[in-house]
Design an enzyme around this catalytic site. Structure first.
Site, short mmCIF file in Angstrom:
data_model
loop_
_atom_site.label_atom_id
_atom_site.label_comp_id
_atom_site.label_asym_id
_atom_site.label_seq_id
_atom_site.Cartn_x
_atom_site.Cartn_y
_atom_site.Cartn_z
N PRO A 17 -5.30 -14.57 -14.97
CA PRO A 17 -5.03 -15.89 -15.53
C PRO A 17 -6.33 -16.61 -15.85
CG PRO A 17 -5.01 -16.03 -13.16
CD PRO A 17 -5.40 -14.60 -13.49
N THR A 29 -2.80 -23.31 -13.72
CA THR A 29 -3.08 -21.91 -14.00
C THR A 29 -1.82 -21.24 -14.54
OG1 THR A 29 -4.10 -19.92 -13.05
CG2 THR A 29 -2.53 -21.09 -11.68
N ASN A 30 -1.95 -19.99 -14.93
CA ASN A 30 -0.81 -19.20 -15.39
C ASN A 30 -0.50 -18.14 -14.36
OD1 ASN A 30 -0.92 -20.61 -17.77
ND2 ASN A 30 -1.11 -18.82 -19.07
N ARG A 31 0.70 -17.64 -14.38
CA ARG A 31 1.06 -16.57 -13.42
C ARG A 31 0.62 -15.23 -13.99
NH1 ARG A 31 7.04 -16.76 -11.36
NH2 ARG A 31 6.20 -14.97 -10.23
N VAL A 97 -4.02 -16.53 -20.78
CA VAL A 97 -4.95 -17.66 -20.97
C VAL A 97 -4.13 -18.96 -20.99
CG1 VAL A 97 -6.72 -18.63 -22.47
CG2 VAL A 97 -6.37 -16.15 -22.41
#
Ligand code: C5P
Length: 221
Positions: A17, A29-31, A97
């Protein structure tokens, strides 16, 4: 044992991420565990490529023989990728991203107030790393990933065309995060190829083979 189908190729991969700060102790954030991108880095290295891996914050060891560049934010990932992309033969953009970052992250920790007023955040868009690399005059062969929550067939090809990449790997994201296996569909100019569900290491080997045979001068190697 893997056939050395990427000997002489320089492969750049993003994985994991990105983390976008809100203040010094918080962020969005992203997983993404990074497992798929790291597995592709390992498979590409074992296929003979020179591999550079730009990684967001993940808890994974560096595959043997791979040069790793750790970053946190999308802008740091953009800088790390753009500094070497033009010298590469292949760019595999696996990272999840963050599409947006907090506009003007606070330098100090945001304090809770006695009146329990909640902060509001303003976002700005991050640069699209993959689309930027795909537009370079001497662009490497670009491979995108797409995690969709539904209607993959439509979104996958649409995304491939929009990002201007020759190959896009689609998966039904929420079913794969952190898991050790994955099921993907490949989109290219010729149509759709489904790969069976495999563990991520086997899938990485299969994807390296799919990428290698699509490279412009594949028959020379
Ligand atoms: O548009 P979307 O984020 O779904 O596209 C996913 C693909 O684009 C992935 O390959 C991802 O690594 C890449 N991407 C990127 N920079 C961004 C957003 C996505 O490189 N800011």
């Amino acid at each position: 044992f893997q056939p050395k189908i990427l000997v002489g190729r320089r492969v750049l991969i993003t994985a994991g991420p990105t983390f976008e700060p809100i203040d010094p102790v918080r962020g969005i954030t992203n997983r993404s565990s990074g497992k798929m991108g790291f597995a592709i880095a390992r498979a590409a290295q074992q296929a003979g490529a020179t591999v550079r891996l730009v990684a967001g914050p993940v808890a994974l060891g560096t595959p043997w023989g791979v040069v790793r560049d750790d970053v946190e934010t999308a802008r740091q990932m953009y800088d790390a990728v753009l500094s070497t992309a033009a010298d590469c033969d292949v760019f595999v953009s696996v990272a999840a991203v963050a599409d947006w970052r907090v506009d003007e992250a606070s330098v100090e920790k945001i304090k809770k107030t006695a009146g329990h007023r909640v902060p509001s955040l303003a976002f700005v868009e991050n640069p699209d790393i993959l689309a930027t690399v795909a537009q370079l005059p001497n662009a490497p062969y670009c491979v995108g990933f797409a995690a969709e929550s539904g209607n993959l067939e439509t979104h996958g090809e649409e995304k491939r065309v929009r990002k201007n990449v020759p190959l896009l790997v689609g998966n039904l994201g929420p079913k794969t995060f952190g898991r050790d296996d994955n099921e993907v569909v490949l989109f290219d100019a010729h149509g759709v190829t489904r790969l069976p569900r495999m563990d991520k290491d086997a899938l990485a080997v299969a994807l390296v083979r799919e990428i290698a045979r699509r490279l412009p001068d594949a028959s020379l190697i």
